[in-house]
Design a protein around this motif. Sequence first.
Motif, PDB file in Angstrom:
ATOM      1  N   ARG A   1      25.099  14.632 -53.029  1.00  0.00           N
ATOM      2  CA  ARG A   1      25.293  13.190 -53.177  1.00  0.00           C
ATOM      3  C   ARG A   1      26.761  12.823 -53.065  1.00  0.00           C
ATOM      4  O   ARG A   1      27.640  13.541 -53.561  1.00  0.00           O
ATOM      5  CB  ARG A   1      24.795  12.730 -54.549  1.00  0.00           C
TER       6      ARG A   1
ATOM      7  N   ASP B   1      26.449   4.576 -52.105  1.00  0.00           N
ATOM      8  CA  ASP B   1      25.957   5.921 -52.410  1.00  0.00           C
ATOM      9  C   ASP B   1      25.318   6.534 -51.165  1.00  0.00           C
ATOM     10  O   ASP B   1      24.583   5.854 -50.446  1.00  0.00           O
ATOM     11  CB  ASP B   1      24.897   5.865 -53.523  1.00  0.00           C
TER      12      ASP B   1
ATOM     13  N   ASN C   1      28.828   9.620 -54.370  1.00  0.00           N
ATOM     14  CA  ASN C   1      28.619   8.490 -55.289  1.00  0.00           C
ATOM     15  C   ASN C   1      29.785   7.513 -55.178  1.00  0.00           C
ATOM     16  O   ASN C   1      30.948   7.906 -55.290  1.00  0.00           O
ATOM     17  CB  ASN C   1      28.459   9.015 -56.719  1.00  0.00           C
TER      18      ASN C   1
ATOM     19  N   THR D   1      30.634   9.359 -60.911  1.00  0.00           N
ATOM     20  CA  THR D   1      31.371   8.290 -60.241  1.00  0.00           C
ATOM     21  C   THR D   1      32.866   8.336 -60.582  1.00  0.00           C
ATOM     22  O   THR D   1      33.593   7.380 -60.342  1.00  0.00           O
ATOM     23  CB  THR D   1      30.791   6.907 -60.619  1.00  0.00           C
TER      24      THR D   1
END
Length: 312
Positions: free
Chosen positions: A38, A94, A40, A291
């Motif tokens: 991911r 994202d 973010n 984050t």
Amino acid sequence: MPTPTAFFQGQYVPLEDAKIGVMTHAFNYGTAVFEGVRGNWNDEEGQLYLFRVRDHIRRVLESSKIMRLGVQYSEDEIVTTVERVAEMSGFREDVYIRPLVYKSDEVVGLRMHNLAEDFLVFVTPFGAYLDPEAGVRCVTSSWRRVDDTMIPARAKVTGLYVNNAMAKTEAELNGVDEAIMLNQDGHVSEGSGENIVMMRHGRLVTPPPSDNILEGITLETALEIAKRELGLEVERRTIDRSELYIADEVFMTGTAAHVTPVTEIDRIPIGDGEFGEVSRLLQRRYFEAITGRIPEYADWLTPVYTGAAVEA
Ligand code: PMP
């Protein structure tokens, strides 16, 4: 404007130009391994943070080794390629990055040896996979989790994921969000794309790798936060289906799913059907960590935009 970019056949190309032929071995037989990383987005900083990218690349290399898939790039080269694909794509939201090692020969024939292989990466915008506010409603799947004696369960093999897709579809067609898969012995293994953890008698409990789970990176992250911030230890032991029903809390972890509390299983409320205290705290701290809002956890992150701020 974002320019979705892929790394394909050794080059950075526009995503729309990254195409494989219909005879590709991996497409026909599921002979590929993959990862999901991911990115973010932190709006205040105008920064995209990749989460534990090196750990994901290590796991794809382990999956490749198990599946006898040769990889022509080093760990460092793959990490750099993933970072570069993310940077060149320029998303301000994202994202999900997919490195994939696959049998690339265009040939008919069932085997893992004597076949060419290649490596690719693509990136796509990707928001919430499970609703973080509502939590997850689960059913126990009638599909059992694949056993390590059938397909290596700790490897992210593309072909293996029909097992997970069947379970997820069964759950959604039955009107809930997610499946809980039991292993061949009938013990709890995991969700269709998430690990599972319960809180019982003041301890966190999660199934051991030998119960055919994927050894999750989000799981390790959540357990690390629980240890550091709540002093909670984890017990890795076999869990029965009925034990989940009477747990104080249950939550799921996964790259796509983040840390998301489970509110009911087989129409039985978990606890009082609301988010438990531990799950809620872990969910919040996990979001802050990924984050870039907790300096103490910055080691898990790679900022994508290192030069001038990416254009709005
Ligand atoms: N189990 C399965 C079957 C998965 O596909 C995933 C997602 N990769 C997970 C668990 C969670 O693993 P991770 O936290 O490393 O994404």
